[in-house]
Design an enzyme around this catalytic site. Structure first.
Site, mmCIF file in Angstrom:
data_model
loop_
_atom_site.group_PDB
_atom_site.id
_atom_site.type_symbol
_atom_site.label_atom_id
_atom_site.label_comp_id
_atom_site.label_asym_id
_atom_site.label_seq_id
_atom_site.Cartn_x
_atom_site.Cartn_y
_atom_site.Cartn_z
ATOM 1 C CG HIS A 187 -6.258 1.868 4.677
ATOM 2 N ND1 HIS A 187 -5.930 2.870 5.564
ATOM 3 C CD2 HIS A 187 -5.200 1.012 4.656
ATOM 4 C CE1 HIS A 187 -4.719 2.623 6.054
ATOM 5 N NE2 HIS A 187 -4.259 1.496 5.517
ATOM 6 C CB SER A 210 4.057 -2.067 12.502
ATOM 7 O OG SER A 210 3.744 -0.707 12.741
ATOM 8 C CG ASN A 232 -1.751 1.218 1.358
ATOM 9 O OD1 ASN A 232 -1.800 2.033 0.435
ATOM 10 N ND2 ASN A 232 -2.427 1.379 2.495
ATOM 11 C CD1 TRP A 233 4.165 1.245 -2.338
ATOM 12 C CD2 TRP A 233 3.883 1.790 -4.500
ATOM 13 N NE1 TRP A 233 5.006 0.454 -3.091
ATOM 14 C CE2 TRP A 233 4.852 0.763 -4.415
ATOM 15 C CE3 TRP A 233 3.551 2.289 -5.753
ATOM 16 C CZ2 TRP A 233 5.490 0.241 -5.538
ATOM 17 C CZ3 TRP A 233 4.179 1.762 -6.866
ATOM 18 C CH2 TRP A 233 5.144 0.751 -6.766
ATOM 19 C CE LYS A 234 -0.374 3.385 4.652
ATOM 20 N NZ LYS A 234 -0.417 3.525 6.085
ATOM 21 N N GLY A 257 2.494 -1.038 4.459
ATOM 22 C CA GLY A 257 2.577 0.371 4.097
ATOM 23 C C GLY A 257 4.025 0.810 4.009
ATOM 24 N N GLY A 258 4.533 1.390 5.100
ATOM 25 C CA GLY A 258 5.866 1.996 5.116
ATOM 26 C C GLY A 258 6.965 1.137 4.500
ATOM 27 C CD GLU A 292 -4.024 -2.453 7.104
ATOM 28 O OE1 GLU A 292 -2.848 -2.622 6.766
ATOM 29 O OE2 GLU A 292 -4.676 -1.454 6.782
ATOM 30 N N GLY A 337 1.744 2.142 11.009
ATOM 31 C CA GLY A 337 2.769 3.186 10.991
ATOM 32 C C GLY A 337 3.369 3.504 12.344
HETATM 33 P P1 PGA Z 1 2.268 0.239 7.833
HETATM 34 O O1 PGA Z 1 0.861 0.527 7.087
HETATM 35 O O2 PGA Z 1 2.827 -1.024 7.251
HETATM 36 O O3 PGA Z 1 3.101 1.449 7.515
HETATM 37 O O4 PGA Z 1 1.961 0.100 9.285
HETATM 38 C C1 PGA Z 1 -0.041 -0.519 6.787
HETATM 39 C C2 PGA Z 1 -1.259 0.033 6.109
HETATM 40 O O5 PGA Z 1 -1.658 1.166 6.393
HETATM 41 O O6 PGA Z 1 -1.866 -0.654 5.260
#
Ligand code: PGA
Length: 245
Positions: A95, A207, A8-10, A228-229, A165, A171
């Site tokens: 999300h 995370s 998920n590159w947001k 994400g990150g 999630e 994050g």
């Molecule tokens: P994260 O984000 O891996 O940075 O915690 C996950 C997400 O929001 O899908």
């Protein structure tokens, strides 16, 4: 059953960073004896470009949301049909960042899921509790309320993936204990099957990093990770893909 490894590159990236990403990612990703489905979810303007980078690979592309509307007069929205038209095949729905920002209600989320399914996209339906729900023992009640959307769907829901999630894990570098993740994902699997009569792959997000991916993916209730990150760095995301053993 395949294991899903989803980026998920947001709201990050550019044509340049995406162009540079794939050679490095492909170089660092190793073969696995098991079935693995790797999906990249870029911001909408980069869907086509990301699809073009995945041609000739086994990678898939997904969007980060789709409209609940089917009306043309929906300025600023992107329909599920448009996402399908540019040859993406997945879409993240619900999300916590979009739920929070746009205050989606259950009916809106149901319409998004129905539009995605009708367009032939595979929805990645996200659910998760807040930190205060977690601290006060309300995790299951919150998740049950979020899952109830599945009951109201009028089209075939069998392809839906469910991503658990915990909002407080996104994050933050914090995650529930491994046994907690596995137990709750088992429970989500049972609850979702009661609602749709289908078995849905349950994916964990929040995370996920190269250092914890193998232990999370080793849990029997977990059929993938939503990242994400750590998906922004091609080397780190390849390490997570390599953790599928
Ligand atoms: P994260 O984000 O891996 O940075 O915690 C996950 C997400 O929001 O899908």
């Amino acid at each position: 059953m395949t294991v899903y490894v989803i980026a998920n590159w947001k709201m990050t990236g550019s044509l340049d960073t995406i162009h540079e990403y794939f050679p490095q990612f492909s170089k660092d990703l190793t073969e696995t004896p098991n079935s693995r489905t790797i999906i990249f979810c870029p911001p909408h303007p980069y869907l086509s470009f990301t699809v073009s980078k995945c041609v000739g690979t086994s990678f898939h592309v997904g969007a980060q949301d789709c409209s609940a509307s089917r009306e043309a007069a929906s300025t600023g929205e992107t329909s599920a049909d448009m996402i399908k038209d540019v040859e993406a095949s997945y879409v993240i729905i619900g999300h916590s960042e979009t739920r929070e920002r746009y205050k989606y209600d259950q009916a809106t989320l149901a319409s998004k899921l129905e539009n995605a399914l009708t367009a032939g996209l595979i929805p990645i339906f996200c659910i998760g509790e807040s930190e205060s729900d977690y601290d006060t023992g309300k995790t299951k009640a919150t998740l049950k309320a979020q899952l109830a959307v599945l009951k109201s769907l009028s089209c075939d829901a069998r392809s839906i993936l469910i991503a658990y999630e915990p909002i407080w894990a996104i994050g933050t570098g914090k995650t529930p204990r491994n046994e907690e993740i596995n137990d709750i994902c088992h429970w989500i699997g049972e609850e979702s099957t009661k609602l749709t009569d289908h078995v849905h792959p349950i994916i964990y997000g929040g995370s996920v990093k190269p250092k914890n991916a193998a232990e999370i993916l080793a849990m029997d209730a977990i059929k993938g990770v939503l990242v994400g990150g750590a998906s922004l760095n091609p080397h780190d995301f390849a390490q997570i893909g390599n953790a599928v053993s």
